[in-house]
Motif scaffolding. Sequence first.
Motif, PDB file in Angstrom:
ATOM      1  N   GLN A 154      48.557  33.249  82.547  1.00 19.59           N
ATOM      2  CA  GLN A 154      47.833  34.468  82.630  1.00 19.59           C
ATOM      3  C   GLN A 154      46.677  34.708  81.692  1.00 19.59           C
ATOM      4  O   GLN A 154      46.053  35.612  82.041  1.00 19.59           O
ATOM      5  CB  GLN A 154      49.226  35.484  82.256  1.00 19.59           C
ATOM      6  N   LEU A 155      46.669  33.683  80.562  1.00 22.14           N
ATOM      7  CA  LEU A 155      45.789  34.027  79.847  1.00 22.14           C
ATOM      8  C   LEU A 155      44.318  33.741  80.687  1.00 22.14           C
ATOM      9  O   LEU A 155      43.256  33.820  80.022  1.00 22.14           O
ATOM     10  CB  LEU A 155      45.919  32.954  78.602  1.00 22.14           C
ATOM     11  N   ALA A 156      44.294  32.917  81.731  1.00 19.60           N
ATOM     12  CA  ALA A 156      43.128  32.469  82.389  1.00 19.60           C
ATOM     13  C   ALA A 156      42.526  33.866  82.923  1.00 19.60           C
ATOM     14  O   ALA A 156      41.190  33.890  83.257  1.00 19.60           O
ATOM     15  CB  ALA A 156      43.358  31.587  83.599  1.00 19.60           C
ATOM     16  N   GLU A 157      43.391  34.830  83.050  1.00 20.14           N
ATOM     17  CA  GLU A 157      42.625  36.222  83.646  1.00 20.14           C
ATOM     18  C   GLU A 157      42.105  37.282  82.485  1.00 20.14           C
ATOM     19  O   GLU A 157      41.604  38.283  82.601  1.00 20.14           O
ATOM     20  CB  GLU A 157      43.735  37.085  84.519  1.00 20.14           C
ATOM     21  N   GLY A 158      42.187  36.919  81.129  1.00 20.61           N
ATOM     22  CA  GLY A 158      41.875  37.576  80.058  1.00 20.61           C
ATOM     23  C   GLY A 158      43.261  38.202  79.689  1.00 20.61           C
ATOM     24  O   GLY A 158      44.090  38.403  80.072  1.00 20.61           O
ATOM     25  N   SER A 159      42.943  38.865  78.137  1.00 22.95           N
ATOM     26  CA  SER A 159      44.348  39.197  77.573  1.00 22.95           C
ATOM     27  C   SER A 159      43.714  40.293  76.515  1.00 22.95           C
ATOM     28  O   SER A 159      42.786  40.527  75.984  1.00 22.95           O
ATOM     29  CB  SER A 159      44.848  38.217  76.951  1.00 22.95           C
ATOM     30  N   VAL A 160      45.041  41.023  76.115  1.00 25.97           N
ATOM     31  CA  VAL A 160      44.672  41.855  75.028  1.00 25.97           C
ATOM     32  C   VAL A 160      45.900  41.974  74.084  1.00 25.97           C
ATOM     33  O   VAL A 160      47.126  42.011  74.483  1.00 25.97           O
ATOM     34  CB  VAL A 160      44.685  43.483  75.520  1.00 25.97           C
ATOM     35  N   PHE A 161      45.658  41.709  72.798  1.00 29.64           N
ATOM     36  CA  PHE A 161      46.546  41.586  71.753  1.00 29.64           C
ATOM     37  C   PHE A 161      46.309  42.274  70.380  1.00 29.64           C
ATOM     38  O   PHE A 161      45.066  42.048  70.136  1.00 29.64           O
ATOM     39  CB  PHE A 161      46.781  40.020  71.429  1.00 29.64           C
ATOM     40  N   GLU A 162      47.022  43.186  70.220  1.00 27.38           N
ATOM     41  CA  GLU A 162      46.914  44.067  69.216  1.00 27.38           C
ATOM     42  C   GLU A 162      45.397  45.004  69.076  1.00 27.38           C
ATOM     43  O   GLU A 162      44.730  45.113  68.148  1.00 27.38           O
ATOM     44  CB  GLU A 162      47.059  43.357  67.573  1.00 27.38           C
ATOM     45  N   GLY A 163      45.211  45.355  70.546  1.00 27.29           N
ATOM     46  CA  GLY A 163      44.061  46.293  70.732  1.00 27.29           C
ATOM     47  C   GLY A 163      42.794  45.558  70.791  1.00 27.29           C
ATOM     48  O   GLY A 163      41.609  46.048  71.006  1.00 27.29           O
ATOM     49  N   VAL A 164      42.729  43.941  70.847  1.00 30.03           N
ATOM     50  CA  VAL A 164      41.629  43.211  70.940  1.00 30.03           C
ATOM     51  C   VAL A 164      41.710  42.615  72.267  1.00 30.03           C
ATOM     52  O   VAL A 164      42.693  42.064  72.500  1.00 30.03           O
ATOM     53  CB  VAL A 164      41.624  42.071  69.736  1.00 30.03           C
ATOM     54  N   LYS A 165      40.459  42.648  72.872  1.00 29.99           N
ATOM     55  CA  LYS A 165      40.512  42.096  74.278  1.00 29.99           C
ATOM     56  C   LYS A 165      39.765  40.808  74.024  1.00 29.99           C
ATOM     57  O   LYS A 165      38.846  40.620  73.500  1.00 29.99           O
ATOM     58  CB  LYS A 165      39.330  43.023  75.099  1.00 29.99           C
ATOM     59  N   TYR A 166      40.352  39.580  74.717  1.00 26.29           N
ATOM     60  CA  TYR A 166      40.046  38.159  74.656  1.00 26.29           C
ATOM     61  C   TYR A 166      39.697  37.882  76.108  1.00 26.29           C
ATOM     62  O   TYR A 166      40.275  38.412  77.318  1.00 26.29           O
ATOM     63  CB  TYR A 166      40.999  37.298  74.238  1.00 26.29           C
ATOM     64  N   GLY A 167      38.576  37.145  76.403  1.00 23.58           N
ATOM     65  CA  GLY A 167      38.204  36.535  77.703  1.00 23.58           C
ATOM     66  C   GLY A 167      39.190  35.689  78.113  1.00 23.58           C
ATOM     67  O   GLY A 167      40.065  35.274  77.540  1.00 23.58           O
ATOM     68  N   PRO A 168      38.911  35.087  79.348  1.00 21.97           N
ATOM     69  CA  PRO A 168      39.772  34.099  79.971  1.00 21.97           C
ATOM     70  C   PRO A 168      39.960  32.836  78.916  1.00 21.97           C
ATOM     71  O   PRO A 168      38.867  32.122  78.432  1.00 21.97           O
ATOM     72  CB  PRO A 168      38.932  33.757  81.263  1.00 21.97           C
ATOM     73  N   ILE A 169      40.956  32.306  79.092  1.00 18.14           N
ATOM     74  CA  ILE A 169      41.417  31.086  78.251  1.00 18.14           C
ATOM     75  C   ILE A 169      42.293  30.244  79.015  1.00 18.14           C
ATOM     76  O   ILE A 169      43.267  30.658  79.551  1.00 18.14           O
ATOM     77  CB  ILE A 169      42.446  31.494  76.939  1.00 18.14           C
ATOM     78  N   ASP A 170      41.915  29.069  79.071  1.00 14.09           N
ATOM     79  CA  ASP A 170      42.876  28.003  80.001  1.00 14.09           C
ATOM     80  C   ASP A 170      43.678  27.234  79.026  1.00 14.09           C
ATOM     81  O   ASP A 170      42.988  26.787  77.974  1.00 14.09           O
ATOM     82  CB  ASP A 170      41.734  27.117  80.542  1.00 14.09           C
ATOM     83  N   ALA A 171      44.873  27.421  78.904  1.00 14.83           N
ATOM     84  CA  ALA A 171      46.069  26.951  78.177  1.00 14.83           C
ATOM     85  C   ALA A 171      46.837  26.137  78.994  1.00 14.83           C
ATOM     86  O   ALA A 171      47.442  26.848  80.051  1.00 14.83           O
ATOM     87  CB  ALA A 171      46.669  27.776  77.507  1.00 14.83           C
TER      88      ALA A 171
END
Length: 256
Positions: A154-171
Motif C-alpha cells: 500500500q505504500l506504493a500509493e503514498g501514505s500519511v503518518f503522524e500528519g506527514v504525507k509521503y509520496g509513493p514508496i516501493d517496499a
Amino acid sequence: MTEEERGERIAKWLSRSGIASRRDAEQIIAQGRVKLNGQPVTHPATFVRKHDLVQLDNAPVAEPERTRMWRYHKPDGLMTTHKDPEGRKTVFESLPEGMPRVISIGRLDLNSEGLLLLTNDGELARRLELPSNGWIRRYRVRVFGVVDEARLAQLAEGSVFEGVKYGPIDAQLDSKKGDNAWLTVSLREGKNREVRKVMMGLNLHVSRLIRTNYGPFQLGTLLRGELEEVQSRIIRDQLPAAPTAKPATRKSRTGN
C-alpha cells in the motif's frame, strides 16, 4: 558589459566553490561572514570577477574548480554535516587529506550507512536533491517486528503518518528470520528520516539502513569508509549540464 567583465553573482560563485548550496550561501552572506576584496558583502547579487579575493570567516576561498563528484561509503556513526554542535565526528573530517572542499548530495543520518555522493559544486548538489529530478534512492533495510506485506504494498500509493504525507514508496520483503526481516525500499522524495518514520508507522523498528543507489549511481563494491571519484565521462553522460575536468582517481580509504 560582457559577462566576463561583470563577473558572477557571489552566491553562485560560493556554491560552485563547494561552500554550500546557493540558498545556503545566501544565508551565509546575510550573516555577514563573507568579504569581497576586504569589504563585507551585504547582498547575494554582488558580482565576483576574476582575481577578486573572496573570504569566508576571514579565510580566503579558492576559485571554483570544474565540477567533480565522488562516491563514498559512509559508515554509521558519522554526521553528514561540516560541524556538529555536539562534537560528534563528521563525514568531512573523515575524508583523505588533499580533498577539495565538498558538500554532500542529500544526507544520511548518524545511524545510516551506504552510498553518499559528494561534490565540489553546491549548485549541482541542490539540483540533484530535488524530487523533481525523479531519481530513485534505494535502501536495504533491516527491521524488527511483524512485516505485513499487504501494508508494504500500500505504500506504493503514498501514505500519511503522524500528519506527514509521503509520496509513493516501493517496499519489498527480501527475507525474514524470526522477528527480523530485510526489505528493499525505493523512493524518489527523500524527506528527513523518511524510511525510518514510515517503517515506524508500520510498527517496524529499523535496526540497519544502507543506501545502495542514488539515481544512476550505485554503492557497488565500495568498502566502508572508501571513496572513489566518478569519472568525468560518467558525469557528462548522467549530468549533461555539469562541466567536468580532471580524470577520476582510484579508490582511497578514509581510515574508517
